[in-house]
Design a protein around this motif. Sequence first.
Motif, mmCIF file in Angstrom:
data_model
loop_
_atom_site.group_PDB
_atom_site.id
_atom_site.type_symbol
_atom_site.label_atom_id
_atom_site.label_comp_id
_atom_site.label_asym_id
_atom_site.label_seq_id
_atom_site.Cartn_x
_atom_site.Cartn_y
_atom_site.Cartn_z
ATOM 1 N N ASN A 48 55.800 -9.334 35.316
ATOM 2 C CA ASN A 48 57.247 -9.535 35.171
ATOM 3 C C ASN A 48 57.791 -10.485 36.235
ATOM 4 O O ASN A 48 58.781 -11.182 36.002
ATOM 5 C CB ASN A 48 58.001 -8.211 35.166
ATOM 6 C CG ASN A 48 57.620 -7.257 36.275
ATOM 7 O OD1 ASN A 48 56.495 -7.261 36.771
ATOM 8 N ND2 ASN A 48 58.548 -6.422 36.680
ATOM 9 N N ALA A 49 57.131 -10.576 37.394
ATOM 10 C CA ALA A 49 57.498 -11.600 38.376
ATOM 11 C C ALA A 49 57.106 -12.986 37.864
ATOM 12 O O ALA A 49 57.865 -13.949 38.007
ATOM 13 C CB ALA A 49 56.818 -11.320 39.714
ATOM 14 N N LEU A 50 55.933 -13.092 37.249
ATOM 15 C CA LEU A 50 55.500 -14.373 36.692
ATOM 16 C C LEU A 50 56.446 -14.825 35.579
ATOM 17 O O LEU A 50 56.754 -16.020 35.446
ATOM 18 C CB LEU A 50 54.074 -14.259 36.168
ATOM 19 C CG LEU A 50 53.007 -13.860 37.197
ATOM 20 C CD1 LEU A 50 51.648 -13.716 36.517
ATOM 21 C CD2 LEU A 50 52.937 -14.856 38.344
ATOM 22 N N LYS A 51 56.930 -13.869 34.802
ATOM 23 C CA LYS A 51 57.890 -14.186 33.737
ATOM 24 C C LYS A 51 59.170 -14.781 34.318
ATOM 25 O O LYS A 51 59.713 -15.762 33.790
ATOM 26 C CB LYS A 51 58.202 -12.924 32.936
ATOM 27 C CG LYS A 51 59.173 -13.122 31.793
ATOM 28 C CD LYS A 51 59.412 -11.808 31.068
ATOM 29 C CE LYS A 51 60.421 -11.973 29.933
ATOM 30 N NZ LYS A 51 60.648 -10.671 29.235
ATOM 31 N N PRO B 52 48.638 -3.309 33.169
ATOM 32 C CA PRO B 52 49.504 -3.709 32.061
ATOM 33 C C PRO B 52 50.100 -5.100 32.255
ATOM 34 O O PRO B 52 50.371 -5.529 33.382
ATOM 35 C CB PRO B 52 50.609 -2.641 32.080
ATOM 36 C CG PRO B 52 50.003 -1.461 32.764
ATOM 37 C CD PRO B 52 49.079 -2.046 33.790
ATOM 38 N N HIS B 53 50.329 -5.778 31.150
ATOM 39 C CA HIS B 53 50.925 -7.120 31.160
ATOM 40 C C HIS B 53 52.444 -6.976 31.107
ATOM 41 O O HIS B 53 53.048 -7.091 30.037
ATOM 42 C CB HIS B 53 50.389 -7.945 29.994
ATOM 43 C CG HIS B 53 48.963 -8.347 30.149
ATOM 44 N ND1 HIS B 53 48.572 -9.651 30.442
ATOM 45 C CD2 HIS B 53 47.807 -7.618 30.103
ATOM 46 C CE1 HIS B 53 47.254 -9.703 30.544
ATOM 47 N NE2 HIS B 53 46.767 -8.486 30.337
ATOM 48 N N THR B 54 53.034 -6.734 32.277
ATOM 49 C CA THR B 54 54.467 -6.452 32.328
ATOM 50 C C THR B 54 55.333 -7.670 32.010
ATOM 51 O O THR B 54 56.526 -7.531 31.764
ATOM 52 C CB THR B 54 54.862 -5.907 33.710
ATOM 53 O OG1 THR B 54 54.420 -6.827 34.726
ATOM 54 C CG2 THR B 54 54.238 -4.550 33.958
ATOM 55 N N GLY B 55 54.736 -8.852 32.001
ATOM 56 C CA GLY B 55 55.486 -10.053 31.646
ATOM 57 C C GLY B 55 55.244 -10.511 30.233
ATOM 58 O O GLY B 55 55.751 -11.555 29.826
ATOM 59 N N GLY B 56 54.455 -9.752 29.471
ATOM 60 C CA GLY B 56 54.116 -10.128 28.112
ATOM 61 C C GLY B 56 52.657 -10.514 27.998
ATOM 62 O O GLY B 56 52.000 -10.829 29.004
ATOM 63 N N SER C 203 56.109 1.207 31.620
ATOM 64 C CA SER C 203 57.539 1.204 31.315
ATOM 65 C C SER C 203 58.176 -0.154 31.604
ATOM 66 O O SER C 203 59.186 -0.519 31.001
ATOM 67 C CB SER C 203 58.257 2.293 32.117
ATOM 68 O OG SER C 203 58.313 1.964 33.494
ATOM 69 N N LEU C 204 57.574 -0.918 32.503
ATOM 70 C CA LEU C 204 58.138 -2.220 32.872
ATOM 71 C C LEU C 204 57.784 -3.318 31.884
ATOM 72 O O LEU C 204 58.274 -4.450 32.017
ATOM 73 C CB LEU C 204 57.671 -2.610 34.278
ATOM 74 C CG LEU C 204 58.206 -1.739 35.412
ATOM 75 C CD1 LEU C 204 57.554 -2.130 36.741
ATOM 76 C CD2 LEU C 204 59.714 -1.829 35.509
ATOM 77 N N THR C 205 56.944 -3.012 30.888
ATOM 78 C CA THR C 205 56.667 -4.010 29.869
ATOM 79 C C THR C 205 57.882 -4.264 28.994
ATOM 80 O O THR C 205 57.979 -5.312 28.350
ATOM 81 C CB THR C 205 55.476 -3.589 28.992
ATOM 82 O OG1 THR C 205 55.770 -2.314 28.371
ATOM 83 C CG2 THR C 205 54.211 -3.454 29.807
ATOM 84 N N ALA C 206 58.824 -3.304 28.978
ATOM 85 C CA ALA C 206 60.086 -3.527 28.274
ATOM 86 C C ALA C 206 60.904 -4.557 29.009
ATOM 87 O O ALA C 206 60.797 -4.715 30.246
ATOM 88 C CB ALA C 206 60.861 -2.215 28.148
ATOM 89 N N ALA C 207 61.762 -5.278 28.319
ATOM 90 C CA ALA C 207 62.577 -6.331 28.931
ATOM 91 C C ALA C 207 63.449 -5.766 30.043
ATOM 92 O O ALA C 207 63.928 -4.629 29.957
ATOM 93 C CB ALA C 207 63.443 -7.008 27.889
#
Length: 374
Positions: free
Chosen positions: A50-53, A90-94, A369-373
């Motif tokens: 999610n940081a990379l996103k 998990p891939h939290t940024g997609g 849970s952080l995989t959600a937007a």
Amino acid sequence: MPVQKVLVVGGGITGSVLSVALAQRGVEVELVEISPRWFGVGHGITLQGNALKALRTVGVLDRVLERAVPFDVLRLLQADGRLIAELPTPHTGGPDLPSTAGALRSDLQDALCDAVLAHGVTVRLGLSVDRMDQSLDHVDVTFTDGTTGRYDLMVGADGINSRMRPLIGIDTLPTPVGMSIFRVVAQRPPEMVCHEVYYGGPRFKAGYSPISADRCYAYLLDENLDAALIGPRAPLALMRERGAGYGGLWGRIVAALPEDTAVDYRWIEAVLVDEPWYRGRAVVVGDAAHACPPLIAQGAAMCMEDAVLLAELVCGEEPLQKALEHFMARRSPRVRMVLENSLRLAEWEIHPGTPGADPARIMSETLDSLTAAA
């Protein structure tokens, strides 16, 4: 657009991402940084998906990944280096982004600094805000050099020891968690391909992560030692002494460090502003509003998410106060979950054998849970 001119206080990760995200939307941005030199401080940094996103949103991801090291697993080891488990993260940024990347903080900050300047942000170094006065439609600021400015919004992104927090009327202070961290940058052995964590040794834990083609970031989590040690030049001999008992690759890395290696030593602190993070047209974000122990590696990600979302909302069609209300409604539950779970993990590290302790479950549930937007 509710805001056309914004002051960002603090030129670290949060302030830099925010400045670029605002400038991308046509906002006139002025960034002030208390340091007379603008550069990345610290050692390595772990960037979850999610940081990379967020970095992709502000256009610097490709630059960061040119030097960073992506990986998708976490290895858990015994103190002697024997493998306990290898866990996919998990891939939290997609699914199209790595789950994790290790990077040098200086590489990350260099990329952000260049992006800030390329987007026409006015950067002023060596000063901060001395005082401010608010009205319904603007903020008047007096800087520490005596100059003044008028803005639609002032954002404090000046870290865990924020001066902007009390300036805008928030009295929350950081508190020690009960653990500390030694950190070094070292030569990266060729066999190091992901983040590895050592359990069962004499301290809370030790670990390392690759952060470039030839460098790695190694750390030791310990109890709080003498506060006089805090700073960027702690004794290497002390880190070696406290880390005695950890073998495997960690032991070899630390043993091979040159005697002049810079050892950063810090007490780990946490802060969470329970009330709204804003007062009128002034708001604090990132570590100035929330900072957690680095046990889930989500600190930078939470800061970047703040920055991207705040820019999106205050540049929308809603009045500023409504935008700030919606910002809090979206950020507060997510940040609180990460911080509370990080503190729970810290408590279990400090008190091993706690009934019901299940660190792997908490880490997995948090990241899932952080995989959600955001």
